[in-house]
Design an enzyme around this catalytic site. Structure first.
Site, mmCIF file in Angstrom:
data_model
loop_
_atom_site.group_PDB
_atom_site.id
_atom_site.type_symbol
_atom_site.label_atom_id
_atom_site.label_comp_id
_atom_site.label_asym_id
_atom_site.label_seq_id
_atom_site.Cartn_x
_atom_site.Cartn_y
_atom_site.Cartn_z
ATOM 1 N N GLU A 208 0.859 -1.190 0.000
ATOM 2 C CA GLU A 208 0.000 0.000 0.000
ATOM 3 C C GLU A 208 0.892 1.235 0.000
ATOM 4 O OE1 GLU A 208 -2.908 0.160 3.155
ATOM 5 O OE2 GLU A 208 -2.786 2.351 3.257
ATOM 6 N N GLU A 213 -2.388 11.793 2.951
ATOM 7 C CA GLU A 213 -3.252 11.308 4.032
ATOM 8 C C GLU A 213 -3.143 12.247 5.226
ATOM 9 O OE1 GLU A 213 -4.360 6.998 6.028
ATOM 10 O OE2 GLU A 213 -2.281 7.381 5.443
#
Length: 390
Positions: A208, A213
């Protein structure tokens, strides 16, 4: 009698008479102890300089040899460790050509809508495309695409979580240069937005990559993070401007945080948005994974011209070299994902919800009862471009 013993018992004569008197009668010279039985070794040692090895004892020679071995080993180990500490992959220039362009009114045609339970335990209901269009949670024009959280329903209407959107690209990638034009980043108490890549059907085995974020107030900058299976570490030489959070990328390490790099306030949220947004770029290649970020006024001209060349961009914001992480084996079949979760494992934790962002009360209760508080909880994109090396 003395003549008799001298002739018939020379040993007795030497040990009994001569050694007691040290010097034979009538002798004008001291005895030669090498011939007369004295300590020849001491006498020979005295003949040499203390630096002359011919006069050293065996013990001294052994100690010296051991010392030389230790020095040699130290030099060799030091050289090996020095070389090891300075290893760095070859990020030589690649010639990129455009493969995919996500832009305009067809932006969301490139994605599938996810409607399952949130894997990060968010207090959110992800809805399909039809419902999202009806609630105006996703929309696209010739100039931008928007993905946002519902700002209408409250109380019992949001009892099972507030409605939001998560989309996954139809196309998958093993490598490439990804250019994300971001006009607005979501923020607000309870929010957990992310722009990331993974293989949803093979996580964490295929890795990932969290490109952008953040959580809650959004005033602490973006974070770029890798989550992998075992055997991927970033405790190596890196060239980056961000601040390292953790170095072990194994998904279970450090409380499931992965190996992250943090930016300043200008890399996300209100400050980033006030600059007209900007561009995040992520390069995925065998040499490593790198992420760059620029506000609108500082976007490199080669990006705006459609001929991006990372070799001219200087230090990345986040650098994840392949030195102790086989990028090709850890990252496969990557899809681009955009979502806005609410509360959940990160945004809902009191450490971040209450202490860091000073958000009120309980996260779930706040999300359920305060629809209008999510006016700033939306992504707006100018478009995405994916380039691959030719």
């Amino acid at each position: 009698m003395n003549d008799y013993y001298a002739q018939n018992d020379p040993g007795h004569f030497q040990s009994g008479h001569m050694l007691q008197n040290k010097t034979p009668v009538g002798s004008a010279h001291p005895p030669d102890y090498g011939d007369w039985g004295g300590d020849a070794t001491d006498q020979q040692t005295d003949q040499y300089s203390r630096w002359d090895p011919r006069g050293w004892s065996l013990k001294k020679k052994i100690f010296l040899a051991a010392g030389v071995v230790v020095v040699i080993v130290a030099v060799v180990v030091g050289s090996v460790l020095g070389v090891r500490a300075n290893r760095y992959p070859d990020y030589s220039k690649l010639n990129y050509t455009l493969k995919d362009n996500f832009s305009g009114s067809s932006f969301f045609d490139n994605f599938e809508y996810f409607t399952g339970a949130d894997p990060t335990h968010g207090f959110v209901q992800y809805i399909d495309r039809a419902a999202s269009t009806w609630l105006n949670l996703t929309s696209a024009t010739d100039t931008s695409a928007v993905l946002k959280v519902d700002t209408t329903y409250s109380g019992s209407e949001a009892a099972n979580g507030r409605q939001s959107v998560r989309v996954t690209s139809n196309n998958t990638y093993a490598d490439g240069l990804f250019i994300f034009d971001v006009i607005h980043t979501p923020y607000g108490c309870g929010t957990w937005p992310a722009l990331w890549l993974t293989d949803p059907n093979n996580w964490p085995e295929h890795g990932e990559i969290d490109v952008v974020e953040a959580t809650n107030a959004g005033t602490f900058g973006t974070q770029s993070t890798l989550h992998t299976s075992k055997g991927c570490s970033m405790g190596v030489k890196r060239k980056e401007t961000g601040t390292v959070d953790n170095e072990d990328c194994y998904y279970e390490a450090n409380g499931y945080t992965g190996c992250g790099v943090k930016g300043t306030a200008s890399t996300y949220g209100p400050e980033f948005n006030s600059q007209g947004g900007g561009v995040y770029a992520m390069e995925l290649r065998d040499a490593g994974i790198r992420v760059w970020q620029w506000i609108r006024s500082e976007i490199p001209s080669d990006i705006t011209s459609g001929s991006p060349d990372p070799s001219t961009w200087g230090k990345a914001f986040a650098d994840f070299p392949s030195t102790e992480c086989d990028i090709g084996s850890h990252f496969k079949n990557q899809s681009i994902i955009i979502n806005i979760s609410l509360c959940g494992d990160w945004a809902g934790a009191s450490k971040y919800y209450t202490k860091q962002s000073s958000c009120p009360g309980n996260c779930k209760a706040f999300v359920r009862d305060n629809a209008t508080s999510f006016d700033t909880a939306y992504w707006e994109f100018g478009g995405f471009k994916v380039y691959q090396a030719s």
